[in-house]
Scaffold this motif. Structure first.
Motif, PDB file in Angstrom:
ATOM      1  N   SER A  66       0.817  -1.210   0.000  1.00  0.00           N
ATOM      2  CA  SER A  66       0.000   0.000   0.000  1.00  0.00           C
ATOM      3  C   SER A  66       0.853   1.262   0.000  1.00  0.00           C
ATOM      4  CB  SER A  66      -0.929  -0.013   1.217  1.00  0.00           C
ATOM      5  OG  SER A  66      -0.197  -0.277   2.386  1.00  0.00           O
ATOM      6  N   LEU A  67       2.147   1.118   0.317  1.00  0.00           N
ATOM      7  CA  LEU A  67       3.029   2.281   0.272  1.00  0.00           C
ATOM      8  C   LEU A  67       3.597   2.491  -1.119  1.00  0.00           C
ATOM      9  CD1 LEU A  67       5.074   1.560   3.534  1.00  0.00           C
ATOM     10  CD2 LEU A  67       2.974   2.882   3.295  1.00  0.00           C
ATOM     11  N   THR A  68       3.597   1.421  -1.923  1.00  0.00           N
ATOM     12  CA  THR A  68       4.244   1.541  -3.232  1.00  0.00           C
ATOM     13  C   THR A  68       3.238   1.736  -4.362  1.00  0.00           C
ATOM     14  OG1 THR A  68       4.201  -0.853  -3.438  1.00  0.00           O
ATOM     15  CG2 THR A  68       6.201   0.115  -2.556  1.00  0.00           C
ATOM     16  N   THR A  69       1.963   1.404  -4.138  1.00  0.00           N
ATOM     17  CA  THR A  69       0.963   1.644  -5.178  1.00  0.00           C
ATOM     18  C   THR A  69       0.651   3.135  -5.206  1.00  0.00           C
ATOM     19  OG1 THR A  69      -0.629   0.991  -3.520  1.00  0.00           O
ATOM     20  CG2 THR A  69      -0.104  -0.631  -5.185  1.00  0.00           C
ATOM     21  N   PRO A  70       0.010   3.644  -6.290  1.00  0.00           N
ATOM     22  CA  PRO A  70      -0.223   5.091  -6.412  1.00  0.00           C
ATOM     23  C   PRO A  70      -0.848   5.688  -5.147  1.00  0.00           C
ATOM     24  CG  PRO A  70      -0.824   4.007  -8.440  1.00  0.00           C
ATOM     25  CD  PRO A  70      -0.430   2.925  -7.486  1.00  0.00           C
ATOM     26  N   ALA A  71      -0.227   6.787  -4.678  1.00  0.00           N
ATOM     27  CA  ALA A  71      -0.556   7.314  -3.353  1.00  0.00           C
ATOM     28  C   ALA A  71      -1.942   7.933  -3.309  1.00  0.00           C
ATOM     29  CB  ALA A  71       0.486   8.340  -2.936  1.00  0.00           C
ATOM     30  N   MET A  72      -2.363   8.589  -4.382  1.00  0.00           N
ATOM     31  CA  MET A  72      -3.639   9.297  -4.371  1.00  0.00           C
ATOM     32  C   MET A  72      -4.793   8.357  -4.018  1.00  0.00           C
ATOM     33  SD  MET A  72      -5.476  11.965  -4.867  1.00  0.00           S
ATOM     34  CE  MET A  72      -5.445  13.255  -6.087  1.00  0.00           C
ATOM     35  N   GLY A  73      -4.877   7.239  -4.722  1.00  0.00           N
ATOM     36  CA  GLY A  73      -5.974   6.304  -4.484  1.00  0.00           C
ATOM     37  C   GLY A  73      -5.933   5.763  -3.067  1.00  0.00           C
ATOM     38  N   GLN A  74      -4.723   5.448  -2.586  1.00  0.00           N
ATOM     39  CA  GLN A  74      -4.603   4.884  -1.244  1.00  0.00           C
ATOM     40  C   GLN A  74      -5.016   5.898  -0.189  1.00  0.00           C
ATOM     41  OE1 GLN A  74      -3.582   1.516  -1.160  1.00  0.00           O
ATOM     42  NE2 GLN A  74      -4.565   1.752   0.820  1.00  0.00           N
ATOM     43  N   ILE A  75      -4.631   7.157  -0.385  1.00  0.00           N
ATOM     44  CA  ILE A  75      -4.984   8.188   0.605  1.00  0.00           C
ATOM     45  C   ILE A  75      -6.493   8.412   0.609  1.00  0.00           C
ATOM     46  CG2 ILE A  75      -4.795  10.660   1.092  1.00  0.00           C
ATOM     47  CD1 ILE A  75      -2.442   9.140   2.087  1.00  0.00           C
ATOM     48  N   LEU A  76      -7.095   8.469  -0.585  1.00  0.00           N
ATOM     49  CA  LEU A  76      -8.552   8.643  -0.622  1.00  0.00           C
ATOM     50  C   LEU A  76      -9.241   7.451   0.044  1.00  0.00           C
ATOM     51  CD1 LEU A  76      -9.163  10.186  -4.145  1.00  0.00           C
ATOM     52  CD2 LEU A  76      -9.301  11.283  -1.911  1.00  0.00           C
ATOM     53  N   TRP A  77      -8.693   6.264  -0.165  1.00  0.00           N
ATOM     54  CA  TRP A  77      -9.253   5.072   0.488  1.00  0.00           C
ATOM     55  C   TRP A  77      -9.183   5.226   2.000  1.00  0.00           C
ATOM     56  CZ3 TRP A  77      -7.265   1.350   3.811  1.00  0.00           C
ATOM     57  CH2 TRP A  77      -8.013   0.188   3.955  1.00  0.00           C
ATOM     58  N   ILE A  78      -8.007   5.675   2.492  1.00  0.00           N
ATOM     59  CA  ILE A  78      -7.838   5.828   3.938  1.00  0.00           C
ATOM     60  C   ILE A  78      -8.818   6.857   4.479  1.00  0.00           C
ATOM     61  CG2 ILE A  78      -6.250   6.678   5.718  1.00  0.00           C
ATOM     62  CD1 ILE A  78      -3.967   5.390   4.138  1.00  0.00           C
ATOM     63  N   VAL A  79      -8.946   7.999   3.769  1.00  0.00           N
ATOM     64  CA  VAL A  79      -9.832   9.052   4.266  1.00  0.00           C
ATOM     65  C   VAL A  79     -11.270   8.544   4.326  1.00  0.00           C
ATOM     66  CG1 VAL A  79     -10.811  11.309   3.728  1.00  0.00           C
ATOM     67  CG2 VAL A  79      -8.357  10.953   3.526  1.00  0.00           C
ATOM     68  N   SER A  80     -11.703   7.857   3.277  1.00  0.00           N
ATOM     69  CA  SER A  80     -13.102   7.431   3.308  1.00  0.00           C
ATOM     70  C   SER A  80     -13.322   6.341   4.353  1.00  0.00           C
ATOM     71  CB  SER A  80     -13.582   6.993   1.924  1.00  0.00           C
ATOM     72  OG  SER A  80     -12.704   6.073   1.381  1.00  0.00           O
ATOM     73  N   VAL A  81     -12.357   5.440   4.537  1.00  0.00           N
ATOM     74  CA  VAL A  81     -12.541   4.428   5.582  1.00  0.00           C
ATOM     75  C   VAL A  81     -12.530   5.076   6.966  1.00  0.00           C
ATOM     76  CG1 VAL A  81     -11.533   2.383   6.658  1.00  0.00           C
ATOM     77  CG2 VAL A  81     -11.690   2.521   4.195  1.00  0.00           C
ATOM     78  N   LEU A  82     -11.693   6.111   7.141  1.00  0.00           N
ATOM     79  CA  LEU A  82     -11.693   6.819   8.428  1.00  0.00           C
ATOM     80  C   LEU A  82     -13.055   7.454   8.690  1.00  0.00           C
ATOM     81  CD1 LEU A  82      -8.229   8.626   8.555  1.00  0.00           C
ATOM     82  CD2 LEU A  82      -9.016   6.768   9.999  1.00  0.00           C
ATOM     83  N   LEU A  83     -13.621   8.110   7.650  1.00  0.00           N
ATOM     84  CA  LEU A  83     -14.931   8.731   7.828  1.00  0.00           C
ATOM     85  C   LEU A  83     -15.987   7.683   8.151  1.00  0.00           C
ATOM     86  CD1 LEU A  83     -14.897  11.349   4.941  1.00  0.00           C
ATOM     87  CD2 LEU A  83     -14.960  11.812   7.385  1.00  0.00           C
ATOM     88  N   LEU A  84     -15.940   6.554   7.420  1.00  0.00           N
ATOM     89  CA  LEU A  84     -16.933   5.503   7.662  1.00  0.00           C
ATOM     90  C   LEU A  84     -16.760   4.909   9.053  1.00  0.00           C
ATOM     91  CD1 LEU A  84     -16.776   3.896   4.148  1.00  0.00           C
ATOM     92  CD2 LEU A  84     -18.697   5.127   5.121  1.00  0.00           C
ATOM     93  N   GLY A  85     -15.500   4.768   9.488  1.00  0.00           N
ATOM     94  CA  GLY A  85     -15.256   4.267  10.835  1.00  0.00           C
ATOM     95  C   GLY A  85     -15.779   5.241  11.870  1.00  0.00           C
ATOM     96  N   GLY A  86     -15.606   6.557  11.608  1.00  0.00           N
ATOM     97  CA  GLY A  86     -16.140   7.574  12.519  1.00  0.00           C
ATOM     98  C   GLY A  86     -17.647   7.462  12.617  1.00  0.00           C
ATOM     99  N   SER A  87     -18.294   7.330  11.470  1.00  0.00           N
ATOM    100  CA  SER A  87     -19.748   7.174  11.446  1.00  0.00           C
ATOM    101  C   SER A  87     -20.157   5.964  12.273  1.00  0.00           C
ATOM    102  CB  SER A  87     -20.197   7.039   9.995  1.00  0.00           C
ATOM    103  OG  SER A  87     -21.382   6.320   9.910  1.00  0.00           O
ATOM    104  N   SER A  88     -19.392   4.889  12.116  1.00  0.00           N
ATOM    105  CA  SER A  88     -19.691   3.657  12.835  1.00  0.00           C
ATOM    106  C   SER A  88     -19.549   3.857  14.346  1.00  0.00           C
ATOM    107  CB  SER A  88     -18.740   2.588  12.310  1.00  0.00           C
ATOM    108  OG  SER A  88     -19.006   1.359  12.864  1.00  0.00           O
ATOM    109  N   ILE A  89     -18.510   4.601  14.768  1.00  0.00           N
ATOM    110  CA  ILE A  89     -18.307   4.854  16.200  1.00  0.00           C
ATOM    111  C   ILE A  89     -19.446   5.711  16.753  1.00  0.00           C
ATOM    112  CG2 ILE A  89     -16.810   5.977  17.888  1.00  0.00           C
ATOM    113  CD1 ILE A  89     -14.441   5.245  16.132  1.00  0.00           C
ATOM    114  N   PHE A  90     -19.840   6.758  15.992  1.00  0.00           N
ATOM    115  CA  PHE A  90     -20.964   7.601  16.441  1.00  0.00           C
ATOM    116  C   PHE A  90     -22.201   6.722  16.659  1.00  0.00           C
ATOM    117  CE2 PHE A  90     -19.290  11.634  14.118  1.00  0.00           C
ATOM    118  CZ  PHE A  90     -18.296  11.738  15.058  1.00  0.00           C
ATOM    119  N   GLY A  91     -22.454   5.858  15.684  1.00  0.00           N
ATOM    120  CA  GLY A  91     -23.608   4.972  15.805  1.00  0.00           C
ATOM    121  C   GLY A  91     -23.495   4.079  17.031  1.00  0.00           C
ATOM    122  N   GLY A  92     -22.294   3.528  17.248  1.00  0.00           N
ATOM    123  CA  GLY A  92     -22.095   2.606  18.370  1.00  0.00           C
ATOM    124  C   GLY A  92     -22.354   3.278  19.714  1.00  0.00           C
ATOM    125  N   ILE A  93     -21.812   4.515  19.870  1.00  0.00           N
ATOM    126  CA  ILE A  93     -22.031   5.259  21.118  1.00  0.00           C
ATOM    127  C   ILE A  93     -23.525   5.472  21.330  1.00  0.00           C
ATOM    128  CG2 ILE A  93     -21.688   7.507  22.190  1.00  0.00           C
ATOM    129  CD1 ILE A  93     -18.992   7.622  20.707  1.00  0.00           C
TER     130      ILE A  93
END
Lengths: 556, 276
Positions: free
Chosen positions: A152-179
């Motif tokens: 994941s460090l050697t594949t194109p960075a843009m796609g990986q970063i966008l993936w990380i950002v969206s998974v972080l947002l989805l994880g945040g949504s999931s935590i809000f729901g859990g609380i």
């Protein structure tokens, strides 16, 4: 003498929120609207994920890489996994049904934090669109949904970063729901409703939410470190900079194994609601079911390294994680035996909700058996990262969870919409999905045992036939969605009226009109002390005549 | 005449056990076994398959039977019996899976031990294998400690053939340090233990030979060791089993298992002339 009162300046009461169909596109605070927003939004992403699966199965119909380019293929499989997990299953079984049902089950008018709830939902569409759009701006992530470094460090960075950002947002949504779920279940129960009177889905959501709150922050932290490795060239996971690639795997699976239970436990809860109603029997072994859920939660947190038996883990770790993983089969087995005991000697209505639930039982048992096998280190060393694993986890998440989502839609659609779904189309949907699913995934066990690794665009030609059978199954699964869609659209427009309680169910969501009013009940909320009190005719009120008030606690 | 349900249960149980035995012993799902630890693996697989078949067929049978036998007739508005639980039954089906799982755990531990998985690489230094390992370490003075692959250590009586494996996007390179041969495919003699000293320079790969039932990730920054003894001559695929980039599916090679004599010939023809 009469006083002529002046005409009221505003005959309409002031509404803070849109009321008609527009409310489904608004920042609504109504838990039922949010629940349906989750379900419909999840379903749209399911089509995206399904189309991606179609690309994968088309590519694999031939042993050479000829349908899409190799880069694209890896993007497709990454997006397929991420979309299906983070945008379809987790939001729908947690946020969707959880939001719709939990306030009813605890006798509340809404969730504990309605605004947080709406925020949690509205984080999903943007992050989903961000994830999918990454494909069009420079290519999506290519390192699988696991995003193992250093790949994941050697594949194109843009796609990986966008993936990380969206998974972080989805994880945040999931935590809000859990609380929100934890607060609602523990603090918003109406007076007199004890924990051991709650419908099983509440327990499932409580357990799930504990997992979400404990495990998701670990994923978030890990992905932030990974993104630092990508953009700031730190060396947490990069061996070239002195980092350790295996540490990432530990941290990733510390979330991502519990994620399986985050997907599956709510499904267990939903099945526990559906089966007693259509079998006309109490849920068998309520107390052991509750303890099994909590045992799964605890064990689920200490099994992650079974994903890493070939990653050079030390022997003691392999032994510990084998035993811990295999022991999850015990509480899970209890739940399945209890469901079968619930069916036994019941009066089973062979409708779509019941049949989808039974298909879930069979397929999850299959997935569970291969799961216990995979927990054994020597066995896993051979089939790890092969199509055997692919088949195993699709039996768990599709044969398990997605079948339950469909069962739940057939069960609760009358409550959502006030109209019944067509049962013949429903059973056709079941038959096509069941055959297609098993045709697609059962042969993949053999592929894995005989040498086909996962995540490949090209493979040994000796596996062509089995892969083609699997692709035919996938096609059948795609077709099976058509009767479902036709059914939902036709029934929404002209289905027969459902009435408040078409299934003669006892849980509180059925003790109000369909669809329910904004604050769930006109008048006081009913207190349901025995959500599964089927089968005894003594001292009971006919549920067809019952209203919420009848179920108040009348005794001192 | 009504047959008592206990007898029906007993007969169904016996039929299930027979079915499990039959599937496990007479249906072959696995590729050829070509290494010394493959038969041990296959033994575990047969046990898992027998138990799994019994469970799956049994559960399916009960669910299908319930769906047919207890289906609701038209117009039936009655409820089933108000049975809410049964403590002894629940204890029974808690205990049975627990015993099965415990048995499987102990059994697979034993299998794993027989494959040599529980042997720690560092503990290896204690036994008479120490000499070879010491020579390994001396031959690579700057090398850090290797992680034991966890399967099939060399039986310590015989000479071990060391092979250095380098995995890169998207190929395996095999280097025989004693013979100074570098090759794109792996040649090993039948019956002799082979020690693969594996390293990767770019991303994680995995070395998998389905016919040997072994797999080990090749991790950059953490060299690994994998030992096996092939015992069946033939040509088997080596497959990369960890997503390593666009050409991951094409990252394949071969392992050729020769009789010791033909292996010696192969070594002779491939040894660079400068050495002789």
């Amino acid at each position: 003498m009469t006083i002529a009162s002046p005409p009221s300046p505003s005959p309409q009461p002031l509404r803070l929120q849109p009321t008609g169909w527009l409310r489904y596109f608004s920042f609504s605070l109504d838990h039922k609207v949010i629940g349906l927003q989750y379900i419909v939004c999840g379903f749209l992403f399911y089509f995206v994920g399904g189309a991606l699966a179609g690309v994968i199965r088309t590519e694999l119909a031939t042993p050479i890489s000829d349908f899409v380019s190799r880069d694209t293929y890896n993007q497709v499989l990454t997006l397929h996994g991420t979309v299906m997990i983070f945008l379809w299953i987790v939001p729908v079984v947690n946020g969707g049904f959880g939001n719709y049902l939990i306030p009813f089950y605890v006798g509340a008018r809404d969730m504990a934090f309605p605004r947080l709830n709406a925020v949690a939902f509205w984080m999903i569409p943007p992050s989903g669109l961000l994830l999918i759009s990454s494909y069009f701006i420079g290519g999506a992530a290519q390192s699988g949904w696991t995003a193992y470094p250093p790949l994941s460090l050697t594949t194109p960075a843009m796609g990986q970063i966008l993936w990380i950002v969206s998974v972080l947002l989805l994880g945040g949504s999931s935590i809000f729901g859990g609380i929100n779920f934890i607060a609602t279940i523990l603090k918003f129960r109406q007076p007199g409703l004890k924990l051991m009177m709650l419908p099983m889905y509440c327990w499932a959501m409580l357990g799930t939410s504990i997992l979400v709150v404990l495990a998701t922050p670990v994923l978030a932290g890990t992905l932030i470190l990974l993104s630092l490795d990508i953009v700031a060239h730190t060396g947490f996971f990069n061996p070239a900079a002195g980092g350790n690639a295996v540490v990432y795997q530990h941290l990733f699976w510390f979330y991502s194994h519990p994620a399986v239970y985050i997907m599956v436990l709510p499904a267990f809860g939903l099945v526990s609601e559906i089966l007693p109603v259509h079998a006309r029997k109490p849920l068998f072994g309520y107390v052991t079911m509750v303890y099994s859920i909590m045992a799964i939660v605890i064990l689920g947190l200490v099994v992650w390294a079974h994903h890493m038996f070939t990653s050079g883990t030390p022997p003691w770790m392999r032994l510990f994680f084998t035993i811990a993983t295999a022991f999850i089969a015990v509480p899970t087995g209890i739940k399945f035996f209890n469901w079968i005991a619930t069916l036994w000697q019941g009066r089973l209505a062979l409708n779509s909700a019941m049949l989808f639930s039974c298909a879930f039982i069979l397929q999850f048992v299959f997935g569970g058996i291969t799961g216990v096998a995979l927990a054994q280190v020597p066995f896993d060393v051979h089939v790890h990262d092969t199509y055997f694993v692919v088949a195993h986890f699709h039996y768990i998440v599709y044969g398990g969870t997605v079948f339950v989502i469909f069962a739940s839609i057939y069960h609760w659609f009358p409550k959502f919409s006030g109209r019944m779904l067509n049962e013949d189309l429903g059973r056709l949907h079941l038959a096509l999905t069941f055959i297609g699913f098993n045709l697609c995934f059962a042969p993949q066990h053999w592929l894995g045992l005989n040498g086909m690794p996962r995540r490949v665009a090209e493979y040994d030609p000796q596996f062509s036939l089995i892969n083609q059978i699997s692709s035919v199954g996938a096609l059948l699964m795609a077709i099976s969605t058509l009767p479902f869609l036709i059914n939902v659209v036709m029934s929404l427009l002209q289905g027969p009226a459902a009435g408040p309680n078409p299934w003669r169910a006892l849980t509180p969501e059925w003790l109000t009109s369909s669809p329910p009013p904004v604050e769930n009940w006109i008048g006081a909320a009913p207190l349901v002390e025995e959500p599964y009190g089927y089968g005894s005719s003594e001292g009971r009120i006919d549920v067809n005549q019952a209203r919420g008030q009848d179920l108040w606690r009348q005794q001192p | 005449m009504r047959i008592p349900s206990a007898i029906i249960t007993l007969i169904a149980g016996m039929a299930l056990v027979l079915l499990g035995q039959w599937v496990a012993n007479d249906v072959n799902w696995l590729p050829v076994s070509a290494s010394t630890n493959a038969p041990v693996y296959d033994e575990l697989f047969r046990v898992l398959l027998a138990i799994g078949t019994m469970l799956l067929v049994g559960m399916t049978g009960v669910v299908v039977y319930s769906l047919i036998r207890f289906r609701r007739r038209d117009g039936d508005q009655q409820d089933g019996p108000p049975v809410e639980g049964n403590l002894s039954l629940e204890l029974f089906w808690t205990a049975i899976p627990a015993v099965v799982v415990l048995f499987l755990g102990i059994y697979s531990y034993d299998i794993y031990d027989r494959m040599g998985g529980m042997t720690d690489l560092n503990a290896h230094g204690m036994d008479h294998h120490a000499a070879e390992l010491a020579s390994v370490r001396q031959s690579q003075p700057g090398d850090e400690e290797r992680i034991w692959g966890g399967i099939a250590p060399a039986s310590s009586n015989e000479a071990v053939l060391p092979v250095e494996v380098t995995a890169l996007q998207f190929a395996f390179v095999f280097h025989y340090p004693e013979q100074n041969i570098t090759s794109g495919e792996l040649h090993v003699p039948s019956g002799q233990a082979v020690e693969l000293r594996m390293k990767a320079n770019d991303v994680i790969h995995a070395f998998w030979v389905p016919e040997f039932r072994i797999k080990q990730d090749i991790i950059p920054g953490q060299p690994t060791v994998l030992t096996f003894t092939a015992n069946q001559t033939g040509d088997y695929p080596i497959v990369c089993a960890e997503l390593c980039g666009p050409y991951h599916g094409g990252m394949r090679s071969h392992v050729v298992v020769d009789e010791p004599e033909s292996f010696a010939t192969w070594v002779e023809t491939n040894t660079p002339a400068t050495l002789s």
